[in-house]
Design a protein around this motif. Sequence first.
Motif, PDB file in Angstrom:
ATOM      1  N   ALA A  80      -2.682   5.219 -14.370  1.00  0.00           N
ATOM      2  CA  ALA A  80      -1.698   4.844 -15.489  1.00  0.00           C
ATOM      3  C   ALA A  80      -1.246   6.350 -14.886  1.00  0.00           C
ATOM      4  N   GLY A  81      -1.789   7.274 -14.874  1.00  0.00           N
ATOM      5  CA  GLY A  81      -0.931   8.290 -13.902  1.00  0.00           C
ATOM      6  C   GLY A  81      -0.736   8.318 -12.198  1.00  0.00           C
ATOM      7  N   HIS A  82      -1.642   7.348 -11.510  1.00  0.00           N
ATOM      8  CA  HIS A  82      -1.346   7.110 -10.727  1.00  0.00           C
ATOM      9  C   HIS A  82      -0.349   6.369 -10.241  1.00  0.00           C
ATOM     10  N   MET A  83      -0.559   5.198 -11.722  1.00  0.00           N
ATOM     11  CA  MET A  83       0.622   4.012 -11.741  1.00  0.00           C
ATOM     12  C   MET A  83       2.198   4.825 -11.437  1.00  0.00           C
ATOM     13  N   ASP A  84       2.408   5.966 -12.189  1.00  0.00           N
ATOM     14  CA  ASP A  84       3.663   6.045 -12.139  1.00  0.00           C
ATOM     15  C   ASP A  84       4.263   6.855 -11.203  1.00  0.00           C
ATOM     16  N   VAL A  85       2.882   7.870 -10.354  1.00  0.00           N
ATOM     17  CA  VAL A  85       3.344   8.224  -8.906  1.00  0.00           C
ATOM     18  C   VAL A  85       4.236   6.570  -8.068  1.00  0.00           C
ATOM     19  N   LEU A  86       2.912   6.132  -7.728  1.00  0.00           N
ATOM     20  CA  LEU A  86       3.569   5.012  -7.532  1.00  0.00           C
ATOM     21  C   LEU A  86       5.137   3.688  -7.953  1.00  0.00           C
ATOM     22  N   ARG A  87       4.673   3.324  -8.582  1.00  0.00           N
ATOM     23  CA  ARG A  87       5.775   3.584  -9.787  1.00  0.00           C
ATOM     24  C   ARG A  87       7.252   4.133  -8.612  1.00  0.00           C
TER      25      ARG A  87
ATOM     26  N   PRO B 259       0.864  -0.885   0.083  1.00  0.00           N
ATOM     27  CA  PRO B 259      -0.189  -0.052  -0.493  1.00  0.00           C
ATOM     28  C   PRO B 259       0.868   1.023   0.462  1.00  0.00           C
ATOM     29  N   MET B 260       0.698   1.943  -0.612  1.00  0.00           N
ATOM     30  CA  MET B 260       1.579   3.123  -0.920  1.00  0.00           C
ATOM     31  C   MET B 260       0.608   4.515  -0.348  1.00  0.00           C
ATOM     32  N   THR B 261      -0.315   4.333  -0.308  1.00  0.00           N
ATOM     33  CA  THR B 261      -1.552   5.904  -0.122  1.00  0.00           C
ATOM     34  C   THR B 261      -2.105   5.694   1.408  1.00  0.00           C
ATOM     35  N   PRO B 262      -2.359   6.468   2.200  1.00  0.00           N
ATOM     36  CA  PRO B 262      -2.938   6.165   2.977  1.00  0.00           C
ATOM     37  C   PRO B 262      -4.545   5.267   2.987  1.00  0.00           C
ATOM     38  N   SER B 263      -5.295   5.359   1.674  1.00  0.00           N
ATOM     39  CA  SER B 263      -6.190   4.628   1.321  1.00  0.00           C
ATOM     40  C   SER B 263      -5.612   3.342   1.026  1.00  0.00           C
ATOM     41  N   GLY B 264      -4.799   2.747   1.031  1.00  0.00           N
ATOM     42  CA  GLY B 264      -4.176   1.602   0.566  1.00  0.00           C
ATOM     43  C   GLY B 264      -4.302   0.966  -0.614  1.00  0.00           C
ATOM     44  N   THR B 265      -3.933   2.179  -1.869  1.00  0.00           N
ATOM     45  CA  THR B 265      -3.657   1.892  -3.180  1.00  0.00           C
ATOM     46  C   THR B 265      -2.294   1.362  -3.626  1.00  0.00           C
ATOM     47  N   ASN B 266      -2.280   0.423  -3.991  1.00  0.00           N
ATOM     48  CA  ASN B 266      -0.808  -0.681  -4.518  1.00  0.00           C
ATOM     49  C   ASN B 266      -1.111  -0.179  -6.313  1.00  0.00           C
ATOM     50  N   LEU B 267       0.435  -1.293  -6.410  1.00  0.00           N
ATOM     51  CA  LEU B 267       0.228  -1.331  -8.402  1.00  0.00           C
ATOM     52  C   LEU B 267      -0.760  -1.912  -8.817  1.00  0.00           C
ATOM     53  N   LEU B 268      -0.592  -3.367  -7.879  1.00  0.00           N
ATOM     54  CA  LEU B 268      -1.401  -4.909  -8.200  1.00  0.00           C
ATOM     55  C   LEU B 268      -2.373  -4.362  -8.322  1.00  0.00           C
ATOM     56  N   GLY B 269      -3.590  -3.913  -7.545  1.00  0.00           N
ATOM     57  CA  GLY B 269      -4.707  -2.908  -7.125  1.00  0.00           C
ATOM     58  C   GLY B 269      -5.229  -2.309  -8.107  1.00  0.00           C
ATOM     59  N   LEU B 270      -4.066  -1.540  -8.280  1.00  0.00           N
ATOM     60  CA  LEU B 270      -5.152  -0.959  -9.259  1.00  0.00           C
ATOM     61  C   LEU B 270      -5.501  -1.603 -11.128  1.00  0.00           C
ATOM     62  N   VAL B 271      -4.587  -2.406 -11.108  1.00  0.00           N
ATOM     63  CA  VAL B 271      -4.459  -3.633 -12.712  1.00  0.00           C
ATOM     64  C   VAL B 271      -5.509  -4.039 -12.224  1.00  0.00           C
ATOM     65  N   LYS B 272      -6.062  -5.360 -10.733  1.00  0.00           N
ATOM     66  CA  LYS B 272      -7.343  -5.718 -11.138  1.00  0.00           C
ATOM     67  C   LYS B 272      -8.460  -4.389 -11.516  1.00  0.00           C
ATOM     68  N   HIS B 273      -7.960  -3.640 -10.872  1.00  0.00           N
ATOM     69  CA  HIS B 273      -9.342  -2.576 -10.986  1.00  0.00           C
ATOM     70  C   HIS B 273      -9.401  -2.292 -12.340  1.00  0.00           C
ATOM     71  N   LEU B 274      -8.166  -1.756 -13.179  1.00  0.00           N
ATOM     72  CA  LEU B 274      -8.609  -1.778 -14.530  1.00  0.00           C
ATOM     73  C   LEU B 274      -9.260  -2.912 -15.011  1.00  0.00           C
ATOM     74  N   ALA B 275      -8.771  -4.456 -14.808  1.00  0.00           N
ATOM     75  CA  ALA B 275      -9.195  -5.690 -15.529  1.00  0.00           C
ATOM     76  C   ALA B 275     -11.272  -5.900 -15.308  1.00  0.00           C
TER      77      ALA B 275
END
Length: 167
Positions: free
Chosen positions: A147-154, A41-57
């Motif tokens: 993808a922009g969120h993922m830029d920051v997380l990466r 988790p990279m944000t207080p809400s728990g956002t992570n890279l793999l979770g965003l991929v799952k969400h987009l799918a």
Amino acid sequence: MTKGRPLTGGEKEILHRALDRHRDAVLWKIEGLDDERLRRPMTPSGTNLLGLVKHLAGAELGWFCEAFGRETGPLPFDLDADEESDLRVEPHESTADVVAFYARARAAADRTIAELDLDAVGTAWFGDAVSLRFVLVHMATETARHAGHMDVLRELADGATGDHRRG
């Protein structure tokens, strides 16, 4: 991976290639990271890279398949029980599982795009009529947003920056 930007062509081709470019950026953002970094988790809400991929799918299956009365196959979440479940990667889900889910969703969406006209009408999850044109624009912008969120997380994960692999 998609080559180049959609500089010429018909409207459907340009929209589809724009979506593909952002899809490819999403996959590039997770490339080379271990499972721990992808799930961290990279944000207080728990956002992570793999979770965003799952969400987009899940979003691709919802917009391109469910909206147009097409089969989605099994979904690894239950939004009726928990509206955030598509953003979480469960302990039993591997990185390979999530990436395969995204590939399956992308392939199903691509079939819908190939088979329907831009003016084809479906029904969104909230009951309104939507055209394939709207869905393509919506998913290109939604994918670009994440993808922009993922830029920051990466960048936070390992310092890597950019929206595509440099030659």
